[in-house]
Structures are given as C-alpha cells and as structure tokens.
Write a protein that holds these residues in place. Structure first.
Motif, PDB file in Angstrom:
ATOM      1  N   CYS A 187       0.829  -1.215   0.000  1.00 40.64           N
ATOM      2  CA  CYS A 187       0.000   0.000   0.000  1.00 40.64           C
ATOM      3  C   CYS A 187       0.860   1.260   0.000  1.00 40.64           C
ATOM      4  CB  CYS A 187      -0.934  -0.004   1.208  1.00 40.64           C
ATOM      5  SG  CYS A 187      -2.286  -1.201   1.078  1.00 40.64           S
ATOM      6  N   ARG A 190       2.120   1.742  -3.378  1.00 39.68           N
ATOM      7  CA  ARG A 190       1.051   2.257  -4.238  1.00 39.68           C
ATOM      8  C   ARG A 190       0.923   3.771  -4.069  1.00 39.68           C
ATOM      9  NH1 ARG A 190      -4.987  -0.449  -4.299  1.00 39.68           N
ATOM     10  NH2 ARG A 190      -6.156   1.331  -5.114  1.00 39.68           N
ATOM     11  N   ILE A 191       1.060   4.248  -2.838  1.00 43.80           N
ATOM     12  CA  ILE A 191       1.021   5.697  -2.586  1.00 43.80           C
ATOM     13  C   ILE A 191       2.207   6.381  -3.248  1.00 43.80           C
ATOM     14  CG2 ILE A 191       1.308   7.445  -0.768  1.00 43.80           C
ATOM     15  CD1 ILE A 191      -0.428   5.689   1.027  1.00 43.80           C
ATOM     16  N   TYR A 194       1.578   6.567  -6.937  1.00 44.79           N
ATOM     17  CA  TYR A 194       0.514   7.528  -7.242  1.00 44.79           C
ATOM     18  C   TYR A 194       1.059   8.950  -7.235  1.00 44.79           C
ATOM     19  CZ  TYR A 194      -4.052   9.795  -7.138  1.00 44.79           C
ATOM     20  OH  TYR A 194      -5.134  10.580  -7.439  1.00 44.79           O
ATOM     21  N   ASP A 230      -8.251  13.780  -5.676  1.00 45.49           N
ATOM     22  CA  ASP A 230      -8.102  12.418  -6.197  1.00 45.49           C
ATOM     23  C   ASP A 230      -7.303  11.555  -5.228  1.00 45.49           C
ATOM     24  OD1 ASP A 230      -9.342  13.551  -8.321  1.00 45.49           O
ATOM     25  OD2 ASP A 230      -7.778  13.137  -9.792  1.00 45.49           O
ATOM     26  N   PHE A 231      -6.291  12.164  -4.622  1.00 42.41           N
ATOM     27  CA  PHE A 231      -5.450  11.428  -3.677  1.00 42.41           C
ATOM     28  C   PHE A 231      -6.265  11.008  -2.453  1.00 42.41           C
ATOM     29  CE2 PHE A 231      -2.004  11.609  -0.305  1.00 42.41           C
ATOM     30  CZ  PHE A 231      -1.525  10.335  -0.602  1.00 42.41           C
ATOM     31  N   GLU A 234      -8.129   8.029  -3.363  1.00 47.45           N
ATOM     32  CA  GLU A 234      -7.228   6.882  -3.412  1.00 47.45           C
ATOM     33  C   GLU A 234      -7.052   6.275  -2.014  1.00 47.45           C
ATOM     34  OE1 GLU A 234      -4.549   4.154  -5.286  1.00 47.45           O
ATOM     35  OE2 GLU A 234      -6.091   5.508  -6.051  1.00 47.45           O
ATOM     36  N   PHE A 237     -10.038   4.156  -1.259  1.00 47.97           N
ATOM     37  CA  PHE A 237      -9.956   2.869  -1.939  1.00 47.97           C
ATOM     38  C   PHE A 237      -9.023   1.904  -1.198  1.00 47.97           C
ATOM     39  CE2 PHE A 237     -10.978   4.939  -6.314  1.00 47.97           C
ATOM     40  CZ  PHE A 237     -12.306   4.975  -5.957  1.00 47.97           C
ATOM     41  N   GLN A 327     -17.751   6.446  -7.471  1.00 51.69           N
ATOM     42  CA  GLN A 327     -16.522   7.103  -7.923  1.00 51.69           C
ATOM     43  C   GLN A 327     -16.825   8.099  -9.045  1.00 51.69           C
ATOM     44  OE1 GLN A 327     -13.717   4.540  -9.841  1.00 51.69           O
ATOM     45  NE2 GLN A 327     -12.095   6.067  -9.894  1.00 51.69           N
TER      46      GLN A 327
END
Length: 389
Positions: A187, A190-191, A194, A230-231, A234, A237, A327
């Motif tokens: 995770c 993933r950050i 992103y 958007d972050f 995220e 999610f 979303q």
C-alpha cells in the motif's frame, strides 16, 4: 507514545472493535495483554494489563457480580470481551458497573483470533516503548534528508519565476498492525507510485512505524490542486480494498528556511485528523479550519452518510454489482459537473460518461441541476471518505 485503550478503537488496531462502556477510562495506558479464555482467576491480572476474554459464563451474574470492581481495584487497564461464541452480547450488569466505575470495556468481534490480538497489541506496546527514545533522532534525520533534497531545487522554486511549487506530504499509517506486513508495504508503494506519477519531481524519505515524508514539486499550483482530491479518494480505496488507513498532512514549502515550519504544520494536520476521530483522510494546512468544522459536524449524532438515501442506494449497488458509480459521481461533482473534464479524468468517452450519469440519476434520483442537492451529496461523500469504515 504509550498505547491507550482509546487508541485501539480510534485507530482500529483490532478491526471491528468498539468501546462498549466505561468511556471515562479510555485514556488508561496498557502495559501488557493478559488473555484469559475462562475467567477463573481475575485476581491474577496485573496493574496496567488489558484483560482479553471470550466471556465464557459471563451471563452468570452471581458468579461475576464483583468482576469489574475487582479489576478496577487491581489497577487493570480494561477488559476486552469477545462476543459471538459464548455470549451474543456483553451482559448489562457488566456494562452498568463499568460505566459507574469508569472502567473501559471493549467489544471484540468473533472473527479475530486471540493469536492475532496478542500479536497486534504487543507489537504496538513494544513499538510505543521505543518511540520516545527514537523520535528526536528520527525527526533530526528526516529534516536533514528533506533539507538536502530541497536545496537541490531551491533555485527554480524560490529564486526564479517558473511557477513551480513544492509541497510536503507526511503519510502516517494508523492501523498498519491490523494488516500483514506485505499489505502495508504494498500500500505504501502504491502511494509512492501515485504521487510520483502526478508530480514533476517526487522525493520520499521513510520514517519509523511505516511513516513517510514526500517532497513533491508540481509544475504549477493548479496541478497540485487538481490531484489532491483524487489522492483523498485513493486513500478511501486503499481502506476499502486493503483494510489499511492513513492520515496525510500537507503543507506548501514557501522557502528553504521555512522547511522546519512546514514539518511542524504537517504534523499538526495529522494530529487534527486524529482529534476529530477521522478514520483516514488528507488535511492540508491551508484547509485546517474547514477540517475542524468538519469534525464538529461529525460529533453530532446525525449521520450524513446513513441518512443520505441516494448515496446508500449507490453504495449498495456498487457493492453488489461491482460498478463504480460512486466514484463517477465523486469526480463529476468535484469537477463542478463539467462532463468533458470528468470524462478525461476517468479516461472514458464523454458519451459513455453521460450514459453512466443517466443510470446514476435513474438509481438514486439525484437532481444535478439542484445546487443544494449537489452540495448535500458532496458533503455526504466527504463524510463517507473521512469517517466511514
């Protein structure tokens, strides 16, 4: 930082745990965990320990009428009772006595094993013991690393009219021990991916307990503003899909000399998210006043999420049909109902977006031409992203 009873609930260290009674004792410090499946020797539980039990025979009032008083007098930090096996719910006499004495009672769901409970809590206790010794040195190391990186870009950021801006992101996992080490690592990667994909330059520095600081340079302030919402989505999610939650503090770095102030600001942001009992979320220093107001609204028993029937319909429809209508609606509202912008953001044709929106309107009846309907839905979505499990 010492582990307190309230940290277990606020940070969902044990997923699904909730405070059942004795709220005035929520700041009791836990020094160790004592597992006692059958409560045959409660007098052996030591001062500062959290007693974990299945609640076997706890419905026998006469047998355990003095249990809470005994634990309280022995200086025990609290009791965590697992429901679903031997008892369906915590008996009323336990809850009443705990409220009277201010002795905290936690209710643990049946799907948690005692092995997991011990591993998570003892790891957190041991981490807390070493945190105080390491925090000063870690802060100095973090400042030095970021400062040296920022110095490389100081000319284009602060001495030239390039339009580039630098922001400091402080990412703090708040329940990393509730998931496996592999999930926590994936995770965070993933950050990193992103943020790197959306920045002109992205440098990160890992800290203790899974934290990370990101020095991010954007071509323009608008590029930053277009990605920050958007972050936040995220993070929602990651929470829903992987079970891990993050607090993120953000501040714009205005000069090389103001870096230390920005480090203080991002910590203030994550502290604020914690104080309002957010489950996750992003807080920029410029928006702290709004987040504070948000927290005050959350303290009200009224729930924007559960009371918004249109949102509940969409959430349930997505859950059952594996669609992404929530979303889509999030982005459409965030883009001020600009269909072209939302379609580009979602990488779909404008005609496809219109079809999705028609389906959304048919499902939940929201009127996108009504300003107050849009505002109500936007606020409800924010409450969902910051506070919903």
């Amino acid at each position: 930082m010492s582990l307190m009873i309230r940290h277990i609930v606020e940070n969902q260290l044990l997923r699904g745990v909730k405070m059942a009674a004795g709220f005035s004792g929520e700041s009791n410090v836990i020094s160790w965990v004592n597992v006692m499946e059958i409560l045959d020797s409660p007098n052996s539980v030591q001062r500062g320990e959290l007693l974990v039990t299945t609640g076997y025979n706890l419905n026998e009032h006469e047998l355990y009428s003095d249990l809470i008083l005994t634990l309280k007098n022995n200086g025990v930090s609290g009791i965590a009772i697992q429901t679903g096996y031997y008892i369906d719910k915590i008996p009323g006499y336990i809850l009443d006595e705990s409220d009277r004495l201010g002795f905290p009672v936690l209710e643990i769901p049946k799907d948690l094993t005692f092995s997991d409970i011990l591993r998570i809590l003892i790891q957190k206790i041991n981490t807390g013991k070493s945190e105080n010794e390491q925090s000063d040195e870690a802060a100095k190391s973090r400042f030095h690393s970021i400062f040296e990186t920022l110095k490389q870009y100081s000319q284009v950021l602060f001495n030239e009219d390039t339009g580039k801006v630098a922001h400091l992101f402080y990412v703090q996992p708040i329940n990393q021990y509730a998931v496996s080490e592999t999930i926590a690592l994936n995770c965070m990667n993933r950050i990193k991916s992103y943020l790197t994909d959306r920045a002109d330059t992205c440098e990160y520095h890992t800290g203790k307990n899974g934290t990370a600081s990101f020095l991010i340079i954007f071509e323009t302030e608008n590029k930053y503003l277009s990605m920050i919402y958007d972050f936040s989505i995220e993070l929602t999610f990651l929470s829903e899909q992987q079970g891990i939650n993050y607090y993120v503090g953000v501040d714009r770095i205005k000069s090389l000399e103001s870096l230390y102030l920005s480090l203080e600001h991002v910590t203030e942001c994550t502290d604020l998210l914690k104080s309002i009992h957010a489950k996750r979320g992003v807080c920029s220093y410029d928006n702290m006043t709004f987040i504070k107001m948000f927290g005050i609204l959350h303290q009200n028993e009224h729930s924007f999420v559960s009371d918004n029937q249109a949102l509940q319909i969409l959430l349930n429809y997505d859950r059952i049909n594996q669609t992404n209508y929530v979303q889509t609606l999030r982005y459409y509202l965030a883009d001020n109902c600009n269909a072209s912008k939302t379609a580009a953001r979602l990488y779909i044709h404008r005609h496809t977006l219109q079809k999705r929106l028609e389906k959304i309107y048919d499902l939940c009846g929201i009127n996108s031409d009504d300003y107050f309907a849009r505002l109500y839905m936007s606020i409800s979505l924010l409450f969902h992203d910051y506070f919903a499990f």
